[in-house]
Design a protein around this motif. Structure first.
Motif, PDB file in Angstrom:
ATOM      1  N   HIS A   1       0.837  -1.210   0.000  1.00  0.00           N
ATOM      2  CA  HIS A   1       0.000   0.000   0.000  1.00  0.00           C
ATOM      3  C   HIS A   1       0.869   1.256   0.000  1.00  0.00           C
ATOM      4  CE1 HIS A   1      -3.098   2.904   1.067  1.00  0.00           C
ATOM      5  NE2 HIS A   1      -2.357   3.263   2.099  1.00  0.00           N
ATOM      6  N   ARG A   2       1.915   1.258   0.810  1.00  0.00           N
ATOM      7  CA  ARG A   2       2.807   2.419   0.860  1.00  0.00           C
ATOM      8  C   ARG A   2       3.516   2.615  -0.475  1.00  0.00           C
ATOM      9  NH1 ARG A   2       4.748   6.215   3.677  1.00  0.00           N
ATOM     10  NH2 ARG A   2       6.957   6.803   3.756  1.00  0.00           N
ATOM     11  N   PHE A   3       3.963   1.526  -1.083  1.00  0.00           N
ATOM     12  CA  PHE A   3       4.637   1.612  -2.381  1.00  0.00           C
ATOM     13  C   PHE A   3       3.700   2.215  -3.428  1.00  0.00           C
ATOM     14  CE2 PHE A   3       5.802  -0.043  -6.533  1.00  0.00           C
ATOM     15  CZ  PHE A   3       7.173   0.151  -6.572  1.00  0.00           C
ATOM     16  N   ALA A   4       2.441   1.777  -3.422  1.00  0.00           N
ATOM     17  CA  ALA A   4       1.479   2.290  -4.409  1.00  0.00           C
ATOM     18  C   ALA A   4       1.146   3.759  -4.156  1.00  0.00           C
ATOM     19  CB  ALA A   4       0.205   1.444  -4.382  1.00  0.00           C
ATOM     20  N   SER A   5       0.929   4.119  -2.878  1.00  0.00           N
ATOM     21  CA  SER A   5       0.585   5.513  -2.567  1.00  0.00           C
ATOM     22  C   SER A   5       1.742   6.458  -2.881  1.00  0.00           C
ATOM     23  CB  SER A   5       0.181   5.638  -1.097  1.00  0.00           C
ATOM     24  OG  SER A   5       1.263   5.284  -0.241  1.00  0.00           O
ATOM     25  N   ILE A   6       2.975   6.019  -2.576  1.00  0.00           N
ATOM     26  CA  ILE A   6       4.140   6.845  -2.920  1.00  0.00           C
ATOM     27  C   ILE A   6       4.272   6.956  -4.432  1.00  0.00           C
ATOM     28  CG2 ILE A   6       6.651   6.978  -2.821  1.00  0.00           C
ATOM     29  CD1 ILE A   6       6.553   5.715  -0.083  1.00  0.00           C
ATOM     30  N   GLY A   7       3.950   5.863  -5.147  1.00  0.00           N
ATOM     31  CA  GLY A   7       4.021   5.893  -6.603  1.00  0.00           C
ATOM     32  C   GLY A   7       3.066   6.916  -7.198  1.00  0.00           C
TER      33      GLY A   7
ATOM     34  N   GLU B   1       1.856   9.611  -5.631  1.00  0.00           N
ATOM     35  CA  GLU B   1       2.361  10.941  -5.299  1.00  0.00           C
ATOM     36  C   GLU B   1       3.586  11.287  -6.131  1.00  0.00           C
ATOM     37  OE1 GLU B   1       3.833  13.526  -1.392  1.00  0.00           O
ATOM     38  OE2 GLU B   1       3.283  11.402  -1.187  1.00  0.00           O
ATOM     39  N   LEU B   2       4.429  10.273  -6.387  1.00  0.00           N
ATOM     40  CA  LEU B   2       5.632  10.508  -7.184  1.00  0.00           C
ATOM     41  C   LEU B   2       5.263  10.905  -8.611  1.00  0.00           C
ATOM     42  CD1 LEU B   2       8.704  10.434  -7.378  1.00  0.00           C
ATOM     43  CD2 LEU B   2       8.559   7.989  -7.887  1.00  0.00           C
ATOM     44  N   ALA B   3       4.226  10.264  -9.174  1.00  0.00           N
ATOM     45  CA  ALA B   3       3.791  10.620 -10.526  1.00  0.00           C
ATOM     46  C   ALA B   3       3.301  12.064 -10.584  1.00  0.00           C
ATOM     47  CB  ALA B   3       2.689   9.667 -10.978  1.00  0.00           C
ATOM     48  N   GLU B   4       2.561  12.487  -9.556  1.00  0.00           N
ATOM     49  CA  GLU B   4       2.077  13.872  -9.515  1.00  0.00           C
ATOM     50  C   GLU B   4       3.241  14.854  -9.388  1.00  0.00           C
ATOM     51  OE1 GLU B   4      -0.594  14.032  -6.256  1.00  0.00           O
ATOM     52  OE2 GLU B   4      -2.147  12.778  -7.200  1.00  0.00           O
ATOM     53  N   GLN B   5       4.198  14.516  -8.513  1.00  0.00           N
ATOM     54  CA  GLN B   5       5.329  15.419  -8.313  1.00  0.00           C
ATOM     55  C   GLN B   5       6.233  15.468  -9.546  1.00  0.00           C
ATOM     56  OE1 GLN B   5       5.559  17.485  -5.836  1.00  0.00           O
ATOM     57  NE2 GLN B   5       3.764  16.612  -4.838  1.00  0.00           N
ATOM     58  N   ARG B   6       6.294  14.367 -10.298  1.00  0.00           N
ATOM     59  CA  ARG B   6       7.064  14.376 -11.541  1.00  0.00           C
ATOM     60  C   ARG B   6       6.425  15.302 -12.572  1.00  0.00           C
ATOM     61  NH1 ARG B   6       8.456   7.921 -12.152  1.00  0.00           N
ATOM     62  NH2 ARG B   6      10.469   7.943 -11.059  1.00  0.00           N
ATOM     63  N   GLU B   7       5.093  15.317 -12.617  1.00  0.00           N
ATOM     64  CA  GLU B   7       4.414  16.234 -13.537  1.00  0.00           C
ATOM     65  C   GLU B   7       4.728  17.684 -13.164  1.00  0.00           C
ATOM     66  OE1 GLU B   7       0.282  15.409 -13.577  1.00  0.00           O
ATOM     67  OE2 GLU B   7       0.484  13.443 -14.535  1.00  0.00           O
ATOM     68  N   VAL B   8       4.727  17.967 -11.856  1.00  0.00           N
ATOM     69  CA  VAL B   8       5.085  19.311 -11.411  1.00  0.00           C
ATOM     70  C   VAL B   8       6.535  19.617 -11.787  1.00  0.00           C
ATOM     71  CG1 VAL B   8       5.371  20.805  -9.400  1.00  0.00           C
ATOM     72  CG2 VAL B   8       3.425  19.240  -9.517  1.00  0.00           C
ATOM     73  N   GLU B   9       7.417  18.622 -11.626  1.00  0.00           N
ATOM     74  CA  GLU B   9       8.824  18.820 -11.984  1.00  0.00           C
ATOM     75  C   GLU B   9       8.980  19.097 -13.478  1.00  0.00           C
ATOM     76  OE1 GLU B   9      13.123  16.493 -11.546  1.00  0.00           O
ATOM     77  OE2 GLU B   9      11.245  15.383 -11.447  1.00  0.00           O
TER      78      GLU B   9
ATOM     79  N   ARG C   1      12.936  18.919  -7.313  1.00  0.00           N
ATOM     80  CA  ARG C   1      13.778  17.750  -7.561  1.00  0.00           C
ATOM     81  C   ARG C   1      14.155  17.067  -6.259  1.00  0.00           C
ATOM     82  NH1 ARG C   1      17.700  20.290 -12.308  1.00  0.00           N
ATOM     83  NH2 ARG C   1      16.314  19.772 -14.066  1.00  0.00           N
ATOM     84  N   ALA C   2      14.387  17.852  -5.196  1.00  0.00           N
ATOM     85  CA  ALA C   2      14.686  17.263  -3.887  1.00  0.00           C
ATOM     86  C   ALA C   2      13.482  16.468  -3.379  1.00  0.00           C
ATOM     87  CB  ALA C   2      15.062  18.365  -2.897  1.00  0.00           C
ATOM     88  N   THR C   3      12.272  17.010  -3.598  1.00  0.00           N
ATOM     89  CA  THR C   3      11.057  16.297  -3.187  1.00  0.00           C
ATOM     90  C   THR C   3      10.900  14.995  -3.954  1.00  0.00           C
ATOM     91  OG1 THR C   3       9.953  18.387  -2.651  1.00  0.00           O
ATOM     92  CG2 THR C   3       8.547  16.475  -3.025  1.00  0.00           C
TER      93      THR C   3
END
Length: 340
Positions: free
Chosen positions: A35-41, A43-51, A281-283
């Motif tokens: 569950h943690r791996f999926a939730s981080i994934g 959030e990571l996809a959203e933060q990559r779009e922002v990046e 990028r740090a995030t």
């Protein structure tokens, strides 16, 4: 015997329950990390779009000259951007004995500022009543030439140039195949400027060629352009002039963007965009590390079964062989003591 059998049965059931709890713990632990791996994934996809979005803002960009001005100003002042003397051609255009380029007495290296675009800025300032005699005199001194010398240069240019070379139009590629990367209803292009003056795709209406064929009209502007071309960094006079145009809602860019565009260079991104990208990028890196740790913490099915198996083996060895050995030893010792 019944009491002993009941006790042993309850002990067996307790051992089985402990083994099942170990298996349940492994399953729940894996479920949590999945569950943690999926939730981080997510959030990571959203933060990559922002990046990615910030990355587009934090790279140098070549800006279109007309886009530096307010669209309404361009539409209302077409002549500022179309009609100009022949000596405002590209600085890379070669002309034998180009007095404007090298001056009358003091040859100077090729200026990095685009004369054609700089002339548009100078004319925009002229339309806003910016140029005073004192300002023009100071600019003339920037290039080591008094105003009368530049006046003489203007007269030389006027007498040596054919009539139809007294004006210019934007370069063919900009006028005829200008295609902005991001269409904008408010964007003004060279094509639109030309069309507003009744210009065809091939040539400007002939009235533009004759509108200002008298180069003497440009003597003050020639002084301004020549002075700004010779001015050394940090382009104090040009920065002051750009601020004047921005206050009057003619320019919509900052001075640095104007200077880089006049030099044909890519304008660097604003510092806040670079800082925002660095923080983003740090995030993203932190989320990647957390996701990697969550993935590394997952137990494989083989590992889960191995843990359950060894838990059962250890538990049953402790409960039966070792426990019975201890009980038997205690019984034997008590028996021997009782027989004595």
């Amino acid at each position: 015997m019944k009491r002993i059998a009941a006790r042993e049965f309850l002990l067996f059931v307790a051992c089985m329950a402990v083994v099942l709890l170990v298996a349940l713990f492994g399953w729940m632990r894996n479920s949590w990390f999945e569950h943690r791996f999926a939730s981080i994934g997510r959030e990571l996809a959203e933060q990559r779009e922002v990046e990615d979005s910030l990355s587009q803002r934090a790279v140098p960009k070549y800006l279109d000259f007309l886009d530096l001005f307010e669209p309404e100003y361009v539409r209302g002042n077409c002549d500022v951007f179309i009609v100009a003397p022949f000596w405002t051609m590209d600085p890379f255009w070669v002309l034998t004995n180009d007095e404007f380029e090298y001056g009358l007495d003091n040859p100077s290296p090729l200026s990095t500022l685009n004369r054609r675009y700089l002339m548009c800025v100078v004319k925009a300032l002229d339309a806003q009543d910016y140029w005073s005699h004192d300002q023009l005199a100071r600019l003339a001194m920037n290039c080591g030439q008094p105003p009368e010398k530049l006046t003489q240069l203007a007269e030389m240019l006027r007498s040596s140039v054919p009539e139809r070379q007294a004006t210019w139009r934007p370069p063919t590629d900009a006028a005829e195949i200008y295609n902005p990367s991001a269409p904008d209803a408010q964007m003004t292009t060279w094509r639109e400027v030309l069309e507003q003056k009744g210009a065809s795709k091939i040539s400007i209406d002939s009235t533009l060629f004759h509108a200002r064929r008298d180069t003497s009209h440009y003597i003050p502007l020639l002084i301004a352009v020549r002075g700004l071309l010779c001015e050394s960094t940090p382009h104090t006079a040009l920065r002051s002039a750009a601020e004047y145009l921005r206050e009057r809602h003619a320019l919509r860019c900052n001075t640095d963007d104007l200077l880089y565009t006049l030099q044909g260079k890519a304008a660097p991104p604003p510092q806040e965009a670079i800082d925002a990208l660095t923080n983003q990028r740090a995030t993203v890196d932190k989320l990647r590390t957390e996701q990697s740790n969550a993935s590394a913490s997952l137990w494989s099915a083989a590992k889960q079964w191995a843990i359950v198996k060894w838990a059962a083996i250890v538990l049953f060895v402790l409960v039966y062989p070792l426990r019975l050995l201890v009980l038997g030893t205690r019984w034997a010792v008590r028996t021997l003591r009782a027989s004595e």
